[in-house]
Motif scaffolding. Structure first.
Motif, PDB file in Angstrom:
ATOM      1  N   THR A  31      47.983  28.013  53.744  1.00 36.77           N
ATOM      2  CA  THR A  31      47.522  29.380  54.039  1.00 36.77           C
ATOM      3  C   THR A  31      47.197  29.494  55.535  1.00 36.77           C
ATOM      4  N   ASP A  81      40.320  29.828  57.843  1.00 33.16           N
ATOM      5  CA  ASP A  81      40.838  28.690  57.075  1.00 33.16           C
ATOM      6  C   ASP A  81      40.957  29.050  55.594  1.00 33.16           C
ATOM      7  N   ALA A  83      40.937  27.609  51.412  1.00 37.09           N
ATOM      8  CA  ALA A  83      39.991  26.844  50.590  1.00 37.09           C
ATOM      9  C   ALA A  83      40.707  26.455  49.298  1.00 37.09           C
ATOM     10  N   LEU A 100      38.836  17.955  55.941  1.00 35.60           N
ATOM     11  CA  LEU A 100      37.513  18.553  55.734  1.00 35.60           C
ATOM     12  C   LEU A 100      36.505  18.306  56.841  1.00 35.60           C
TER      13      LEU A 100
END
Ligand code: 5RP
Length: 218
Positions: A31, A81, A83, A100
């Motif tokens: 994404t 960002d 998830a 992360l």
């Protein structure tokens, strides 16, 4: 629409939060990759980017976008960002792409976290997606035993070394009823670098790709 088309829609929708002549925090994953494609269309209007992974850095550089070291930037207006899961309190599970730690550092220096997800990522309770933990290699077994005591089933992500030279344990079978408490507990285990729970610092805005368009949740 396919899942990738929904990801693309939110990646491009995030452009409206980018202020001219700023440095943009950029995440990692499929994404975030669409967001980078979108950012490339306005690359002459931004100063550059702080990137959360070697993969995102390579893609940003391929568009000629200048990369800044996180140490040279005091704060960022936005961090954009994806998830792996996001709940209605804007807490997230991240780290499916093993980035992360850098993601958490950049989100910490950013005024706003813009989370871009397709609707399959929105959940009532976090934990169906295995929770990633970045661990110092020599602590892997010890941390796994401690995580087991917390009620989860840690699985070593074979063959993956993070950009920081560490390993990943994914905790399966968790029902995360108090994400902030669990984030704090896991952070206090010796050898844990970062837990992929983003609850103490959740998202400020979520852009959710649905069949009926992009929904903005604040
Ligand atoms: C990487 C991440 C990603 O944001 C997360 O895994 C979502 O990835 P994708 O956009 O490919 O579904 O946390 O560490």
């Amino acid at each position: 629409m396919t899942q990738d088309e929904l990801k693309k829609a939110v990646g491009f929708a995030a452009l409206k939060f980018v202020k001219p002549q700023t440095i943009v925090g950029v995440g990692t994953g499929s994404t975030a990759a669409h967001f980078i494609d979108a950012l490339a269309t306005i690359k002459h209007d931004i100063i550059g980017a702080v990137s959360s992974s070697e993969a995102s850095t390579a893609k940003l550089k391929s568009y000629g976008i200048t990369i800044f070291d996180c140490n040279d930037v005091d704060s960022l207006d936005i961090y954009v960002d994806g998830a792996d899961e996001i709940n209605h309190q804007m807490h997230m599970i991240k780290g499916g792409g093993a980035a992360l730690t850098r993601e958490k550092i950049i989100s910490a220096i950013s005024k706003q976290f813009i989370c871009i997800v397709d609707e399959s990522k929105v959940v009532n309770t976090l934990g169906k997606f295995p929770l990633p933990i970045e661990v110092i290699p020599m602590a892997r077994s010890y941390v796994a035993r401690e995580l087991f005591k917390l009620g989860g089933k840690p699985i070593y992500r074979q063959g993956v070394i993070t950009d920081n030279g560490n390993v990943i344990l994914d905790i399966h079978d968790l029902t995360i009823t108090d994400p902030i408490e669990l984030e704090n507990k896991i952070n206090s285990i010796a050898g844990v670098v970062t837990v992929g729970l983003f609850a103490n610092r959740g998202a400020n805005i979520a852009l959710v790709g649905t069949a009926n368009g992009v929904k903005e949740i604040i």
